[in-house]
Design a protein around this motif. Structure first.
Motif, PDB file in Angstrom:
ATOM      1  N   LYS A   6       0.839  -1.208   0.000  1.00  0.00           N
ATOM      2  CA  LYS A   6       0.000   0.000   0.000  1.00  0.00           C
ATOM      3  C   LYS A   6       0.867   1.248   0.000  1.00  0.00           C
ATOM      4  CE  LYS A   6      -4.428  -1.096   0.066  1.00  0.00           C
ATOM      5  NZ  LYS A   6      -5.375  -0.542  -0.923  1.00  0.00           N
ATOM      6  N   GLU A   7       1.912   1.225   0.850  1.00  0.00           N
ATOM      7  CA  GLU A   7       2.804   2.381   0.925  1.00  0.00           C
ATOM      8  C   GLU A   7       3.598   2.540  -0.364  1.00  0.00           C
ATOM      9  OE1 GLU A   7       4.939   1.198   4.352  1.00  0.00           O
ATOM     10  OE2 GLU A   7       3.647   2.275   5.759  1.00  0.00           O
ATOM     11  N   THR A   8       4.029   1.413  -0.942  1.00  0.00           N
ATOM     12  CA  THR A   8       4.775   1.452  -2.205  1.00  0.00           C
ATOM     13  C   THR A   8       3.906   2.019  -3.323  1.00  0.00           C
ATOM     14  OG1 THR A   8       5.935  -0.538  -1.485  1.00  0.00           O
ATOM     15  CG2 THR A   8       6.184   0.094  -3.782  1.00  0.00           C
ATOM     16  N   GLU A   9       2.623   1.623  -3.335  1.00  0.00           N
ATOM     17  CA  GLU A   9       1.695   2.121  -4.344  1.00  0.00           C
ATOM     18  C   GLU A   9       1.548   3.640  -4.239  1.00  0.00           C
ATOM     19  OE1 GLU A   9      -3.032   1.693  -5.594  1.00  0.00           O
ATOM     20  OE2 GLU A   9      -2.205   0.476  -3.963  1.00  0.00           O
ATOM     21  N   LYS A  10       1.402   4.145  -3.015  1.00  0.00           N
ATOM     22  CA  LYS A  10       1.254   5.585  -2.818  1.00  0.00           C
ATOM     23  C   LYS A  10       2.497   6.340  -3.284  1.00  0.00           C
ATOM     24  CE  LYS A  10      -1.934   5.320   1.118  1.00  0.00           C
ATOM     25  NZ  LYS A  10      -2.084   5.542   2.569  1.00  0.00           N
ATOM     26  N   ILE A  11       3.673   5.810  -2.938  1.00  0.00           N
ATOM     27  CA  ILE A  11       4.927   6.455  -3.344  1.00  0.00           C
ATOM     28  C   ILE A  11       5.044   6.487  -4.859  1.00  0.00           C
ATOM     29  CG2 ILE A  11       7.445   6.212  -3.315  1.00  0.00           C
ATOM     30  CD1 ILE A  11       7.154   5.114  -0.444  1.00  0.00           C
ATOM     31  N   TYR A  12       4.671   5.369  -5.505  1.00  0.00           N
ATOM     32  CA  TYR A  12       4.750   5.291  -6.965  1.00  0.00           C
ATOM     33  C   TYR A  12       3.814   6.307  -7.613  1.00  0.00           C
ATOM     34  CZ  TYR A  12       4.426   3.434 -11.711  1.00  0.00           C
ATOM     35  OH  TYR A  12       4.438   3.297 -13.070  1.00  0.00           O
ATOM     36  N   ILE A  13       2.581   6.406  -7.114  1.00  0.00           N
ATOM     37  CA  ILE A  13       1.615   7.369  -7.656  1.00  0.00           C
ATOM     38  C   ILE A  13       2.128   8.795  -7.489  1.00  0.00           C
ATOM     39  CG2 ILE A  13      -0.680   8.360  -7.306  1.00  0.00           C
ATOM     40  CD1 ILE A  13      -1.687   5.549  -6.697  1.00  0.00           C
ATOM     41  N   ILE A  14       2.742   9.090  -6.328  1.00  0.00           N
ATOM     42  CA  ILE A  14       3.278  10.435  -6.076  1.00  0.00           C
ATOM     43  C   ILE A  14       4.410  10.740  -7.052  1.00  0.00           C
ATOM     44  CG2 ILE A  14       4.584  11.827  -4.416  1.00  0.00           C
ATOM     45  CD1 ILE A  14       2.936  10.423  -2.193  1.00  0.00           C
ATOM     46  N   ILE A  15       5.304   9.769  -7.264  1.00  0.00           N
ATOM     47  CA  ILE A  15       6.448   9.989  -8.168  1.00  0.00           C
ATOM     48  C   ILE A  15       5.964  10.232  -9.598  1.00  0.00           C
ATOM     49  CG2 ILE A  15       8.440   8.857  -9.242  1.00  0.00           C
ATOM     50  CD1 ILE A  15       8.901   7.430  -6.546  1.00  0.00           C
ATOM     51  N   ILE A  16       5.054   9.374 -10.089  1.00  0.00           N
ATOM     52  CA  ILE A  16       4.557   9.535 -11.462  1.00  0.00           C
ATOM     53  C   ILE A  16       3.788  10.845 -11.603  1.00  0.00           C
ATOM     54  CG2 ILE A  16       3.029   8.557 -13.233  1.00  0.00           C
ATOM     55  CD1 ILE A  16       5.682   7.065 -12.813  1.00  0.00           C
ATOM     56  N   SER A  17       3.012  11.181 -10.574  1.00  0.00           N
ATOM     57  CA  SER A  17       2.244  12.436 -10.618  1.00  0.00           C
ATOM     58  C   SER A  17       3.195  13.630 -10.667  1.00  0.00           C
ATOM     59  CB  SER A  17       1.321  12.542  -9.406  1.00  0.00           C
ATOM     60  OG  SER A  17       0.397  11.483  -9.392  1.00  0.00           O
ATOM     61  N   HIS A 107      -7.501  10.001 -11.137  1.00  0.00           N
ATOM     62  CA  HIS A 107      -7.552  11.000 -12.216  1.00  0.00           C
ATOM     63  C   HIS A 107      -6.180  11.650 -12.417  1.00  0.00           C
ATOM     64  CE1 HIS A 107     -11.776  11.245 -13.383  1.00  0.00           C
ATOM     65  NE2 HIS A 107     -12.119  11.103 -12.105  1.00  0.00           N
ATOM     66  N   LEU A 108      -5.552  12.002 -11.308  1.00  0.00           N
ATOM     67  CA  LEU A 108      -4.243  12.661 -11.383  1.00  0.00           C
ATOM     68  C   LEU A 108      -3.193  11.724 -11.975  1.00  0.00           C
ATOM     69  CD1 LEU A 108      -2.489  15.121 -10.737  1.00  0.00           C
ATOM     70  CD2 LEU A 108      -2.127  14.170  -8.435  1.00  0.00           C
ATOM     71  N   PHE A 109      -3.262  10.459 -11.573  1.00  0.00           N
ATOM     72  CA  PHE A 109      -2.303   9.460 -12.072  1.00  0.00           C
ATOM     73  C   PHE A 109      -2.468   9.271 -13.585  1.00  0.00           C
ATOM     74  CE2 PHE A 109      -1.171   4.954 -12.886  1.00  0.00           C
ATOM     75  CZ  PHE A 109       0.174   5.006 -12.532  1.00  0.00           C
ATOM     76  N   GLY A 152       5.322   2.340 -25.526  1.00  0.00           N
ATOM     77  CA  GLY A 152       6.294   1.764 -24.589  1.00  0.00           C
ATOM     78  C   GLY A 152       6.212   2.389 -23.213  1.00  0.00           C
ATOM     79  N   ILE A 153       6.060   3.716 -23.142  1.00  0.00           N
ATOM     80  CA  ILE A 153       5.939   4.388 -21.837  1.00  0.00           C
ATOM     81  C   ILE A 153       4.685   3.900 -21.116  1.00  0.00           C
ATOM     82  CG2 ILE A 153       5.554   6.620 -20.711  1.00  0.00           C
ATOM     83  CD1 ILE A 153       7.324   7.877 -22.889  1.00  0.00           C
ATOM     84  N   ASN A 154       3.595   3.748 -21.859  1.00  0.00           N
ATOM     85  CA  ASN A 154       2.337   3.246 -21.285  1.00  0.00           C
ATOM     86  C   ASN A 154       2.546   1.866 -20.661  1.00  0.00           C
ATOM     87  OD1 ASN A 154      -0.347   2.931 -20.663  1.00  0.00           O
ATOM     88  ND2 ASN A 154      -0.964   2.396 -22.724  1.00  0.00           N
ATOM     89  N   VAL A 155       3.180   0.967 -21.405  1.00  0.00           N
ATOM     90  CA  VAL A 155       3.418  -0.401 -20.925  1.00  0.00           C
ATOM     91  C   VAL A 155       4.309  -0.397 -19.686  1.00  0.00           C
ATOM     92  CG1 VAL A 155       4.552  -2.582 -21.488  1.00  0.00           C
ATOM     93  CG2 VAL A 155       3.045  -1.504 -23.161  1.00  0.00           C
ATOM     94  N   ILE A 156       5.391   0.352 -19.740  1.00  0.00           N
ATOM     95  CA  ILE A 156       6.348   0.370 -18.620  1.00  0.00           C
ATOM     96  C   ILE A 156       5.700   0.910 -17.350  1.00  0.00           C
ATOM     97  CG2 ILE A 156       8.472   1.442 -17.777  1.00  0.00           C
ATOM     98  CD1 ILE A 156       9.476   1.296 -20.720  1.00  0.00           C
ATOM     99  N   LEU A 157       4.937   1.996 -17.486  1.00  0.00           N
ATOM    100  CA  LEU A 157       4.308   2.596 -16.308  1.00  0.00           C
ATOM    101  C   LEU A 157       3.276   1.651 -15.674  1.00  0.00           C
ATOM    102  CD1 LEU A 157       3.819   6.296 -17.499  1.00  0.00           C
ATOM    103  CD2 LEU A 157       5.536   5.398 -15.924  1.00  0.00           C
ATOM    104  N   ILE A 158       2.522   0.954 -16.517  1.00  0.00           N
ATOM    105  CA  ILE A 158       1.534   0.007 -15.982  1.00  0.00           C
ATOM    106  C   ILE A 158       2.229  -1.170 -15.314  1.00  0.00           C
ATOM    107  CG2 ILE A 158      -0.283  -1.622 -16.624  1.00  0.00           C
ATOM    108  CD1 ILE A 158      -1.134   0.361 -18.795  1.00  0.00           C
TER     109      ILE A 158
END
Length: 608
Positions: A6-17, A107-109, A152-158
């Motif tokens: 859960k914490e890793t998911e939040k950090i990842y969303i923050i970084i991508i955002s 939405h932000l992600f 490619g960016i779409n695939v990598i991010l997902i």
């Protein structure tokens, strides 16, 4: 301290955002467009909203995709990154209001992902000398590269997202539909070029034409998908019950087995067999029997509604339920509850069958770590079903290799069935009946001494031994009981008993494993036997063993057309013929077995 998912998911969303918003801010110039440009921007946003209501669906899995990426790429090629990001931003704001159920972070992600994809496509387009503002028909490489980068960016991010939430295998499976994704992105690139040309040549009218084109494509693909699903249903459904058929079930099982093994999720298979269906059919007729099958199929379909279970008619009165993400204990509770409901459901005529109600037997098996093929799961579920029927029917049984003597139960029932066939010799040829019983006894005892044989092989050897001469039922009585030497044409008739025996036993599919023993037990190791003249290890192992046992008993018991040998004389004959008539390895082992087990008894009988 390790972070949880859960914490890793939040950090990842923050970084991508953060990266996405940074890309948006760096490339945006909000005041660079004219009034007519803003009109076009709003028209493009409206087009994206409209196209999201008309996605294009692709068979076989009805995966659908929107054409919004075509619009982003088209305006990127014509108007640059700032213009494209404005369209994306305004559409994202509109989407925030009409998709209020989606969380703000989602939405932000999504917005940030699109910013990164558009930025990557733009700079790769420029790097390969693409020209913003015109379509170069003679140099398509920049367009192709920018699409690949976008994709490619779409695939990598997902993929990174699934990695962060601890579902990397699920991400791999999602990306496993790359063939369909490649098709959709190819259409995206083609339509983006089409739109760019239309916008370049006709602007607003060009945009209108694209909307009409994509809308028509959406309807066409939807109709095509419906037609595909109609044809697919006819091919995959059982016409009587409306359930999936055997072929579809096997394919679904293979797919689910592979997915669940990769995801390390439970997968359970259940086989159900309508109890005493043959008796019901015999009493009420085949038409009423078909109605019962259709009725039971509906009960099963209703039972699995709202679940992800797959129910199929496996064959005859046998049904299968495939239960992903379900343990065998949960499956047992579900099916035992269903069994009781079925018992309480009346169908015309069931009061005349043994249980006086509608009932089924059920076997359940769960996929285990050591399984490599889906057929192993089928085999275990089938064994559990067999055990349920052996326990008296109308019950549900879990497969348990430690508590079930499944092979023994099946062996005893098969043996009883075969013994009934051999008893026909009692009225025609008592010698063949007694010979078959003795060969069976030797095979049972000798097989138990052979460590290289599996339990199944030992039982197959014993069953093949008792039925190996069944073809002699077709041989005329005067030839079977002839006291003198057989004429050549009589011997040719005798030799045919192996092929006649094969034809008799082949009528029941469950005895298919016995066919090589029945047909080939007179083949010789040197290739001079019959019916095919097979040589050495061309002859199946069990048939080679049975040849030795059969010959030993033939030599040591009285026969119409040859003298009787003592046990010792027969063993000497086997030793002499090892390597010619008999397999030398098994000949030596059989001689040792008889000398240890039977010679002392034979000597005591001679003394008495």
């Amino acid at each position: 301290m390790a972070l949880n998912f859960k914490e890793t998911e939040k950090i990842y969303i923050i970084i991508i955002s953060f990266l996405g918003l940074s890309s948006f801010w760096i490339n945006l110039d909000f005041f660079a467009q004219s009034l007519w440009d803003w009109v076009l921007i709003y028209m493009l946003v409206g087009s994206i909203i409209l196209l999201n209501f008309f996605p294009i669906s692709l068979p076989p899995k009805a995966n659908s995709f929107s054409m919004d990426s075509s619009i982003y790429l088209a305006i990127l090629f014509l108007y640059g990154i700032s213009f494209t990001l404005k369209v994306l931003f305004i559409y994202s704001v509109v989407e925030l209001f009409y998709r209020r159920k989606m969380s703000f972070w989602r939405h932000l992600f999504n917005f940030s992902m699109y910013c990164l994809m558009i930025s990557g496509a733009y700079y790769s387009f420029l790097f390969f000398h693409g020209e913003i503002g015109k379509i170069n028909y003679y140099n398509l490489l920049p367009y192709l590269v920018s699409l690949l980068v976008y994709f490619g960016i779409n695939v990598i991010l997902i993929l990174l997202f699934f990695l962060c939430v601890g579902q990397i295998f699920k991400g791999a499976l999602e990306l496993g539909i790359l063939k369909e994704a490649c098709v959709s992105y190819s259409i995206t690139l083609l339509l983006s070029l089409v739109l760019a040309i239309l916008l370049w040549e006709a602007k607003y009218f060009g945009l209108f034409l694209l909307i009409i084109l994509v809308t028509l494509l959406s309807f066409i693909f939807k109709k095509f998908l419906q037609l595909y699903q109609l044809v697919s249903n006819r091919a995959n459904k059982d016409h009587l019950t409306g359930l999936y058929n055997h072929g579809f079930f096997k394919e679904a099982l293979k797919e689910q087995f592979s997915d669940c093994k990769l995801l390390k999720q439970p997968l359970t298979l259940a086989f159900l067999d309508l109890d005493d269906f043959k008796k019901y059919n015999d009493r009420n007729g085949h038409l009423q029997g078909d109605r019962l099958l259709a009725f039971f199929g509906k009960l099963l379909q209703q039972a699995v509604e709202g679940t992800n279970f797959t129910v199929a008619r496996y064959g005859g009165e046998e049904f299968a339920i495939l239960m992903p993400n379900t343990t065998k204990e949960d499956a047992y509770a579900f099916l035992n509850r269903l069994r009781k409901e079925v018992n309480d459901t009346y169908f015309d005529g069931v009061e005349h069958i043994p249980y006086r109600c509608l009932s089924f037997s059920c076997g359940i098996a769960e996929m285990e770590k050591d399984m490599h093929e889906s057929d192993e799961l089928i085999h275990r579920a089938d064994q559990a079903l067999y055990y349920a029927k052996a326990q008296g029917k109308n019950n549900v049984q879990l497969y348990d290799k430690h508590n079930m003597c499944l092979d023994e139960i099946k062996f005893k029932q098969d043996l009883e069935a075969l013994e009934q066939q051999v008893k026909f010799f009692l009225s025609k040829d008592v010698y063949t009946y007694r010979h078959s019983k003795r060969v069976f006894k030797y095979a049972l005892e000798f097989g138990s001494r052979l460590d290289e044989l599996t339990v199944h092989e030992r039982q197959t050897l014993a069953l093949g031994a008792i039925i190996h001469d069944i073809g002699k039922i077709e041989v005329p009585r005067d030839i079977l009981n002839k006291s003198g030497k057989l004429e050549k044409h009589e011997w040719e008739i005798i030799k045919k008993h192996v092929t006649w025996g094969r034809e008799i036993v082949a009528a029941e599919k469950r005895f298919d494993d016995l066919l090589p023993l029945i047909e080939l037990h007179h083949e010789r190791y040197d290739g001079k036997g019959y019916p095919y003249g097979l040589k050495g290890e061309e002859i199946p192992k069990l048939a080679r063993i049975l040849c030795i046992i059969d010959s030993f008993d033939a030599m040591t018991t009285e026969r119409p057309y040859q003298p009787t040998k003592t046990f010792e004389e027969a063993l000497e004959e086997i030793e002499r013929c090892a390597g010619t008539q008999f397999d030398p390895v098994y000949a030596a082992k059989f001689v040792a077995f008889v000398r240890e087990r039977y010679l002392p008894l034979a000597e005591m009988q001679q003394l008495n």
